[in-house]
Design a protein around this motif. Structure first.
Motif, mmCIF file in Angstrom:
data_model
loop_
_atom_site.group_PDB
_atom_site.id
_atom_site.type_symbol
_atom_site.label_atom_id
_atom_site.label_comp_id
_atom_site.label_asym_id
_atom_site.label_seq_id
_atom_site.Cartn_x
_atom_site.Cartn_y
_atom_site.Cartn_z
ATOM 1 N N UNK A 147 0.813 -1.221 0.000
ATOM 2 C CA UNK A 147 0.000 0.000 0.000
ATOM 3 C C UNK A 147 0.842 1.264 0.000
ATOM 4 N N UNK A 148 1.924 1.275 0.791
ATOM 5 C CA UNK A 148 2.677 2.511 0.992
ATOM 6 C C UNK A 148 4.159 2.391 0.635
ATOM 7 N N UNK A 149 4.602 1.214 0.219
ATOM 8 C CA UNK A 149 6.000 1.056 -0.137
ATOM 9 C C UNK A 149 6.894 1.004 1.090
ATOM 10 N N UNK A 150 8.188 1.165 0.858
ATOM 11 C CA UNK A 150 9.132 1.029 1.969
ATOM 12 C C UNK A 150 10.271 2.042 1.915
ATOM 13 N N UNK A 151 10.010 3.230 1.347
ATOM 14 C CA UNK A 151 10.972 4.307 1.522
ATOM 15 C C UNK A 151 11.066 4.620 3.016
ATOM 16 N N UNK A 152 12.248 4.953 3.529
ATOM 17 C CA UNK A 152 12.392 5.145 4.970
ATOM 18 C C UNK A 152 11.360 6.079 5.596
ATOM 19 N N UNK A 153 11.104 7.236 4.982
ATOM 20 C CA UNK A 153 10.141 8.165 5.572
ATOM 21 C C UNK A 153 8.704 7.704 5.384
ATOM 22 N N UNK A 154 8.446 6.892 4.368
ATOM 23 C CA UNK A 154 7.103 6.321 4.221
ATOM 24 C C UNK A 154 6.837 5.297 5.316
ATOM 25 N N UNK A 155 7.903 4.736 5.875
ATOM 26 C CA UNK A 155 7.768 3.767 6.967
ATOM 27 C C UNK A 155 7.675 4.471 8.324
ATOM 28 N N UNK A 156 8.437 5.554 8.496
ATOM 29 C CA UNK A 156 8.545 6.166 9.829
ATOM 30 C C UNK A 156 7.662 7.386 10.028
ATOM 31 N N UNK A 157 7.288 8.080 8.949
ATOM 32 C CA UNK A 157 6.462 9.276 9.096
ATOM 33 C C UNK A 157 5.037 8.902 9.510
ATOM 34 N N UNK A 158 4.399 9.708 10.376
ATOM 35 C CA UNK A 158 3.024 9.389 10.795
ATOM 36 C C UNK A 158 2.005 9.486 9.665
ATOM 37 N N UNK A 159 2.262 10.347 8.663
ATOM 38 C CA UNK A 159 1.340 10.449 7.539
ATOM 39 C C UNK A 159 2.093 10.125 6.253
ATOM 40 N N UNK A 160 2.181 8.843 5.967
ATOM 41 C CA UNK A 160 2.956 8.390 4.805
ATOM 42 C C UNK A 160 2.333 8.852 3.499
ATOM 43 N N UNK A 161 1.010 8.962 3.438
ATOM 44 C CA UNK A 161 0.371 9.378 2.198
ATOM 45 C C UNK A 161 0.793 10.791 1.808
ATOM 46 N N UNK A 207 8.087 -2.924 -17.603
ATOM 47 C CA UNK A 207 8.676 -1.801 -16.871
ATOM 48 C C UNK A 207 8.082 -1.755 -15.469
ATOM 49 N N UNK A 208 8.967 -1.582 -14.479
ATOM 50 C CA UNK A 208 8.549 -1.499 -13.087
ATOM 51 C C UNK A 208 9.079 -0.219 -12.451
ATOM 52 N N UNK A 209 8.259 0.420 -11.644
ATOM 53 C CA UNK A 209 8.739 1.479 -10.780
ATOM 54 C C UNK A 209 9.431 0.859 -9.572
ATOM 55 N N UNK A 210 10.274 1.618 -8.902
ATOM 56 C CA UNK A 210 11.181 1.030 -7.915
ATOM 57 C C UNK A 210 10.537 0.793 -6.557
ATOM 58 N N UNK A 211 9.331 1.333 -6.320
ATOM 59 C CA UNK A 211 8.726 1.233 -4.998
ATOM 60 C C UNK A 211 7.214 1.247 -5.141
ATOM 61 N N UNK A 269 -3.078 -5.240 -7.276
ATOM 62 C CA UNK A 269 -2.395 -6.054 -6.279
ATOM 63 C C UNK A 269 -1.317 -6.942 -6.890
ATOM 64 N N UNK A 270 -1.606 -7.550 -8.051
ATOM 65 C CA UNK A 270 -0.634 -8.442 -8.675
ATOM 66 C C UNK A 270 0.643 -7.725 -9.065
ATOM 67 N N UNK A 271 0.508 -6.570 -9.735
ATOM 68 C CA UNK A 271 1.704 -5.836 -10.164
ATOM 69 C C UNK A 271 2.460 -5.275 -8.972
ATOM 70 N N UNK A 272 1.746 -4.890 -7.911
ATOM 71 C CA UNK A 272 2.429 -4.375 -6.720
ATOM 72 C C UNK A 272 3.212 -5.479 -6.014
ATOM 73 N N UNK A 273 2.648 -6.676 -5.942
ATOM 74 C CA UNK A 273 3.380 -7.780 -5.313
ATOM 75 C C UNK A 273 4.631 -8.108 -6.128
ATOM 76 N N UNK A 274 4.525 -8.091 -7.454
ATOM 77 C CA UNK A 274 5.710 -8.301 -8.290
ATOM 78 C C UNK A 274 6.736 -7.201 -8.042
ATOM 79 N N UNK A 275 6.269 -5.946 -7.934
ATOM 80 C CA UNK A 275 7.172 -4.821 -7.677
ATOM 81 C C UNK A 275 7.908 -5.010 -6.355
ATOM 82 N N UNK A 276 7.188 -5.437 -5.328
ATOM 83 C CA UNK A 276 7.798 -5.658 -4.017
ATOM 84 C C UNK A 276 8.845 -6.769 -4.072
ATOM 85 N N UNK A 277 8.487 -7.909 -4.644
ATOM 86 C CA UNK A 277 9.409 -9.053 -4.685
ATOM 87 C C UNK A 277 10.620 -8.732 -5.559
#
Length: 382
Positions: free
Chosen positions: A140-154, A245-249, A269-277
């Motif tokens: 849903x929100x990826x895993x950039x450091x601030x997207x993980x730690x910030x209270x409002x990732x959106x 083509x995939x975006x990095x996050x 959901x399918x393309x996002x799971x591929x992007x994550x893996x």
């Protein structure tokens, strides 16, 4: 703060990575005593672009082995000639970071003649997040450091998307048609992980077909995305020949496609799971120094493998399904390729959103979190 898995280099390094992956934080933690130049400082960037020799004069008196950091080196690529001189004649070591390889590559500049290793920093991976890793949250929100730690990732991710357009594209004058690029970027994000149809993207974005290819090159050069090329099975006919083509996050992909306010839908959901893996695979191979090329395979009868890599131990083939149940039909492509390459040389994995591990027709089926854990432990690529 999470401990990053990128090893500390013992020789000079060119560290590339998209904005927001934590390059500056990593450098500060690993090289706290280094002399530092920050080219995001406009005054410093202007000064050194006007007189690249100044950095040689300022550093030539340092002791051999002294570490020097130059942040955002792409903003003054002419400095690389002086960096090369300081490495060769003075024995200095450099950490050169950048969020774009475009000017470094396009300018034909001195790329240090092999005196610096090149590596990349990725978003946080499951092995770094450890107990905090959550597959659904990462989709849903990826895993950039601030997207993980910030209270409002959106809010952060929306700002990230605009900052990318303003600072990487507009301010660097990387395209003449900024509005057309912005439209292209949204269309490309909505087709993340699909086989690329340049003509369709050109039509939807209202730009020329040749412009679309140039825009994709720009995404790759600014490290915001990457191509997954098709793998050629020599004995098979009628294979798909267009790259994906995939975006990095995942979070950035959802921000650019304006899907952030909504729950992750079935259509993405399918393309996002591929992007994550895929993102974690790329990080694992880079951090471990393996560098095996990754591909996908699909024939015109619909059989496919989402990721395949040739390793020193044989082949690793992975099929990824955003499903809570694994069905035998998902193994079709894995069986076809395994029969051609040889069962003893091919490791086949199924990755899904279910909860149980299984062995189905010689395919090791694993929940996504378990697969990633085994990969970081070293049992996927051999």
């Amino acid at each position: 703060m999470y401990t990053r898995l990128l090893p500390t280099p013992t020789r000079s390094v060119l560290l590339l990575g998209p904005r927001g992956t934590g390059k500056s934080t990593w450098i500060q933690n690993r090289f706290p005593e280094a002399i530092s130049y920050d080219l995001l400082d406009a005054g410093e960037s202007i000064r050194l672009n006007r007189n690249p020799n100044a950095i040689f004069d300022e550093l030539s008196g340092l002791q051999p082995g002294t570490w020097v950091v130059i942040d955002e080196i792409q903003k003054a690529p002419a400095l690389l000639d002086q960096v090369h001189r300081l490495m060769a004649s003075n024995g200095l070591k450099f950490v050169l970071s950048g969020s774009s390889a475009r000017k470094l590559r396009r300018g034909g500049v001195n790329l240090l003649a092999g005196r610096a290793v090149s590596t990349e920093l990725y978003p946080l991976v499951s092995a770094e997040l450890d107990a905090d890793f959550n597959v659904e949250q990462s989709l849903r929100l990826g895993s950039l450091p601030l997207a993980v730690t910030e209270p409002n990732a959106q809010d952060y991710l929306r700002t990230y998307a605009q900052t990318y357009l303003d600072q990487e594209i507009r301010s660097e004058a990387l395209t003449r048609n900024f509005a057309g690029f912005a439209r292209f970027l949204e269309v490309a994000a909505r087709q993340n992980g699909q086989t690329t149809n340049v003509s369709a993207i050109a039509r939807d974005a209202g730009v020329a077909r040749t412009t679309v290819q140039n825009h994709f090159d720009l995404l790759v050069d600014t490290l915001i995305g990457f191509w997954l090329p098709p793998w050629k099975l020599k004995t098979a006919n009628k294979q798909v020949s267009h790259s994906k083509f995939y975006l990095f996050d995942c979070g950035v992909a959802r921000a650019l496609s304006e899907r952030l306010p909504y729950p992750v839908g079935d259509e993405e959901r399918g393309s996002l799971l591929e992007t994550l893996i895929l993102g974690e695979m790329r990080a694992h191979l880079a951090y471990r120094g393996l560098r095996y090329p990754l591909h996908f395979w699909r024939n015109h009868n619909g059989a496919e493998i989402d990721v395949i890599a040739e390793t020193v131990a044989g082949y690793t083939a992975v099929e990824i399904k955003a499903s809570s149940r694994w069905e035998r039909r998902f193994n079709r492509g894995l069986h076809l390729v395994r029969s051609q390459l040889g069962a003893s040389k091919t490791r086949c994995f199924g990755v899904y959103l279910g909860e149980r591990e299984a062995l189905i027709d010689d395919v090791r089926v694993l929940p996504a979190k378990e697969f990633l854990q085994r990969m970081w432990e070293g049992s996927v690529f051999g």
